[in-house]
Write an enzyme that holds these catalytic residues in place. Structure first.
Site, PDB file in Angstrom:
ATOM      1  N   LYS A 178       0.903  -1.174  -0.048  1.00 22.73           N
ATOM      2  CA  LYS A 178      -0.066  -0.383  -0.322  1.00 22.73           C
ATOM      3  C   LYS A 178       0.680   1.280  -0.174  1.00 22.73           C
ATOM      4  O   LYS A 178       0.389   2.128   0.337  1.00 22.73           O
ATOM      5  CB  LYS A 178      -1.398   0.064   1.132  1.00 22.73           C
ATOM      6  N   LYS A 222     -11.974  -4.219  -3.122  1.00 23.95           N
ATOM      7  CA  LYS A 222     -13.509  -3.434  -2.723  1.00 23.95           C
ATOM      8  C   LYS A 222     -12.675  -1.593  -3.315  1.00 23.95           C
ATOM      9  O   LYS A 222     -12.942  -0.863  -3.560  1.00 23.95           O
ATOM     10  CB  LYS A 222     -13.517  -3.465  -1.273  1.00 23.95           C
ATOM     11  N   LYS A 228      -5.660  -9.873  -7.205  1.00 23.57           N
ATOM     12  CA  LYS A 228      -6.991  -9.734  -6.017  1.00 23.57           C
ATOM     13  C   LYS A 228      -7.474  -9.529  -5.517  1.00 23.57           C
ATOM     14  O   LYS A 228      -7.655  -7.853  -6.239  1.00 23.57           O
ATOM     15  CB  LYS A 228      -5.891  -9.468  -4.127  1.00 23.57           C
TER      16      LYS A 228
HETATM   17  N1  AQP Z   1     -10.129 -11.351  -2.682  1.00 22.38           N
HETATM   18  C1  AQP Z   1     -10.499 -10.965  -1.920  1.00 22.38           C
HETATM   19  N2  AQP Z   1     -10.012 -13.337  -1.631  1.00 22.38           N
HETATM   20  C2  AQP Z   1     -10.728 -13.757  -0.558  1.00 22.38           C
HETATM   21  N3  AQP Z   1     -11.031 -12.474   0.815  1.00 22.38           N
HETATM   22  C3  AQP Z   1     -10.575 -11.804   0.382  1.00 22.38           C
HETATM   23  N4  AQP Z   1     -10.590 -10.733   1.530  1.00 22.38           N
HETATM   24  C4  AQP Z   1     -10.477  -9.572   1.037  1.00 22.38           C
HETATM   25  N5  AQP Z   1     -10.047  -9.733  -0.306  1.00 22.38           N
HETATM   26  C5  AQP Z   1     -10.339 -10.945  -0.949  1.00 22.38           C
HETATM   27  C6  AQP Z   1     -10.952 -10.677   2.845  1.00 22.38           C
HETATM   28  O1  AQP Z   1     -12.017 -10.582   3.019  1.00 22.38           O
HETATM   29  C7  AQP Z   1     -11.776  -9.798   4.763  1.00 22.38           C
HETATM   30  C8  AQP Z   1     -11.833  -8.442   4.818  1.00 22.38           C
HETATM   31  O2  AQP Z   1     -11.240  -7.812   3.841  1.00 22.38           O
HETATM   32  P1  AQP Z   1     -10.726  -6.136   5.219  1.00 22.38           P
HETATM   33  O3  AQP Z   1     -11.996  -5.409   4.555  1.00 22.38           O
HETATM   34  O4  AQP Z   1      -9.996  -6.045   6.177  1.00 22.38           O
HETATM   35  O5  AQP Z   1      -9.316  -5.763   4.114  1.00 22.38           O
HETATM   36  P2  AQP Z   1      -8.428  -6.422   2.795  1.00 22.38           P
HETATM   37  O6  AQP Z   1      -8.148  -7.283   3.150  1.00 22.38           O
HETATM   38  O7  AQP Z   1      -7.481  -5.321   2.433  1.00 22.38           O
HETATM   39  O8  AQP Z   1      -9.370  -6.535   1.944  1.00 22.38           O
HETATM   40  P3  AQP Z   1     -10.412  -5.666   0.162  1.00 22.38           P
HETATM   41  O9  AQP Z   1     -11.535  -6.367  -0.381  1.00 22.38           O
HETATM   42  O10 AQP Z   1      -9.403  -5.880  -0.345  1.00 22.38           O
HETATM   43  O11 AQP Z   1     -10.073  -4.235   0.815  1.00 22.38           O
HETATM   44  P4  AQP Z   1      -8.825  -3.104   0.674  1.00 22.38           P
HETATM   45  O12 AQP Z   1      -9.085  -2.543  -0.926  1.00 22.38           O
HETATM   46  O13 AQP Z   1      -9.783  -1.847   1.790  1.00 22.38           O
HETATM   47  O14 AQP Z   1      -7.688  -3.427   0.929  1.00 22.38           O
HETATM   48  C9  AQP Z   1     -10.382 -10.491   4.869  1.00 22.38           C
HETATM   49  O15 AQP Z   1     -10.770 -11.543   5.801  1.00 22.38           O
HETATM   50  C10 AQP Z   1      -9.593 -10.827   3.820  1.00 22.38           C
HETATM   51  O16 AQP Z   1      -8.598 -11.928   4.300  1.00 22.38           O
END
Ligand code: AQP
Length: 331
Positions: free
Chosen positions: A113, A197, A194
């Site tokens: 990040k 969001k 990956k």
């Molecule tokens: N692509 C993915 N496949 C499987 N699991 C996923 N998780 C996120 N993306 C995937 C799981 O969702 C949970 C919540 O995630 P988070 O909101 O704490 O943050 P993150 O992992 O950083 O998810 P994002 O969607 O990628 O958010 P941003 O873009 O804000 O960084 C976690 O258990 C994560 O593993």
């Protein structure tokens, strides 16, 4: 020993199919298996990168509603917002004094990040310690997460072990639950990354509340390869394997078995089946979401925060006392 589950999702954007298949579906299944389950909307984490306050408020409510719409039941699990329980930030401070800068600098998510940039917040750097505090406050035994959180869970265990060794046994060491398939759903327009969001590309992710025609369009346009052979091979065929993984998760089958069932068919047929399956799994979530009001959701969050805080306060006091802070209150 009681099975205590804790996990959280950041309100940093509209939840994706990756968040649902990788995390929230497990949350729903585990609320019945566990003796206690805590599902937190981790708003403190969502402010580690630049954010808009109004959007954060909207997403916090939206993620809470999506928890409920996905099947998390407030009678079986405690749903709450992280900032409503100040012990999360308090324990994070204590643990920051236990964590080492070297171990935080090694966190790959921090590096990904933009950890080396001048403009990066201190919060982004210490975020894994706050995550450790989230988990340890509830004496959690199991944490269901996607693959990307594995390193943070290892840090949580290291910090708990170090604290227990140096100041006395306060924290339980949690186990990570990472699904074999679905722990890393990939982006539809770049299957080497990956599905996230907050990724700027809308075509790469499916939002849980996307209209049906948009979901179909995103899946039908998903990047595959020019071989036109359906085989489950995440390394050599990331696009096709990602579609197989999504279909397998939704149908409760194995991607290899599905690949055989689709052999001889074109990518169009596979995409059609994935689109139909995803539309079907998201339909009831979208319907339930429409019927949830802000008022009832806020009431559930208030009650959840009260329940969570009763546990969090107890653990924090034990940790604070062991660490040498004198308690203001006698009980
Ligand atoms: N692509 C993915 N496949 C499987 N699991 C996923 N998780 C996120 N993306 C995937 C799981 O969702 C949970 C919540 O995630 P988070 O909101 O704490 O943050 P993150 O992992 O950083 O998810 P994002 O969607 O990628 O958010 P941003 O873009 O804000 O960084 C976690 O258990 C994560 O593993």
């Amino acid at each position: 020993m009681q099975k205590i589950v804790f996990s959280g999702v950041q309100p940093s954007g509209m939840l994706t199919l990756g968040n649902y298949l990788g995390a929230i579906r497990q949350f729903v299944a585990l609320q019945d298996e566990a003796d206690q389950a805590y599902y937190c909307v981790v708003d403190l984490h969502a402010t580690t990168v630049r954010h808009d306050p109004k959007t954060l408020r909207d997403y916090t409510l939206m993620v809470s509603k999506l928890y409920l719409a996905s099947g998390i039941d407030p009678n079986r699990a405690t749903i709450f917002v992280q900032s409503h329980v100040p012990e999360h930030a308090e324990l994070a401070w204590l643990l920051q004094c236990v964590a080492r800068t070297g171990e935080l600098s090694r966190m790959t998510q921090f590096k990904e990040k933009g950890g080396d940039k001048e403009t990066v917040s201190v919060g982004l750097y210490t975020y894994p310690v706050l995550m450790a505090a989230d988990i340890l406050l509830y004496q959690t035994t199991h944490v269901p997460v996607g693959e990307d959180q594995k390193q943070h869970l290892e840090l949580t265990r290291d910090l708990a072990e170090r604290f227990n060794r140096d100041y006395g046994e306060v924290f339980r060491l949690p186990e990570t639950i990472i699904p074999d398939v679905g722990s890393r759903i990939m982006s539809l327009d770049d299957p080497t990354k990956k599905m996230s969001k907050s990724n700027p590309s809308e075509m790469g992710r499916i939002h849980l509340l996307d209209p049906d025609d948009i979901i179909e369009k995103k899946i039908m346009r998903a990047v595959t390869d020019s071989e036109n052979v359906i085989r489950y091979d995440p390394e050599k065929k990331p696009g096709v394997s990602n579609l197989l993984a999504i279909l397998a998760l939704v149908r409760g089958e194995h991607p290899e078995v599905l690949a055989e069932a689709f052999s001889g068919q074109g990518y169009g047929a596979l995409k059609r089946s994935v689109a139909d399956a995803v539309l079907e799994v998201l339909r009831p979530i979208k319907e339930r979401y429409e019927h949830l009001t802000d008022e009832e959701t806020l009431k559930i969050l208030r009650e959840g925060a009260d329940r969570a805080q009763a546990i969090a306060r107890k653990t924090y006091r034990e940790a604070a006392q062991a660490f040498g802070y004198i308690c203001r209150e006698s009980s």
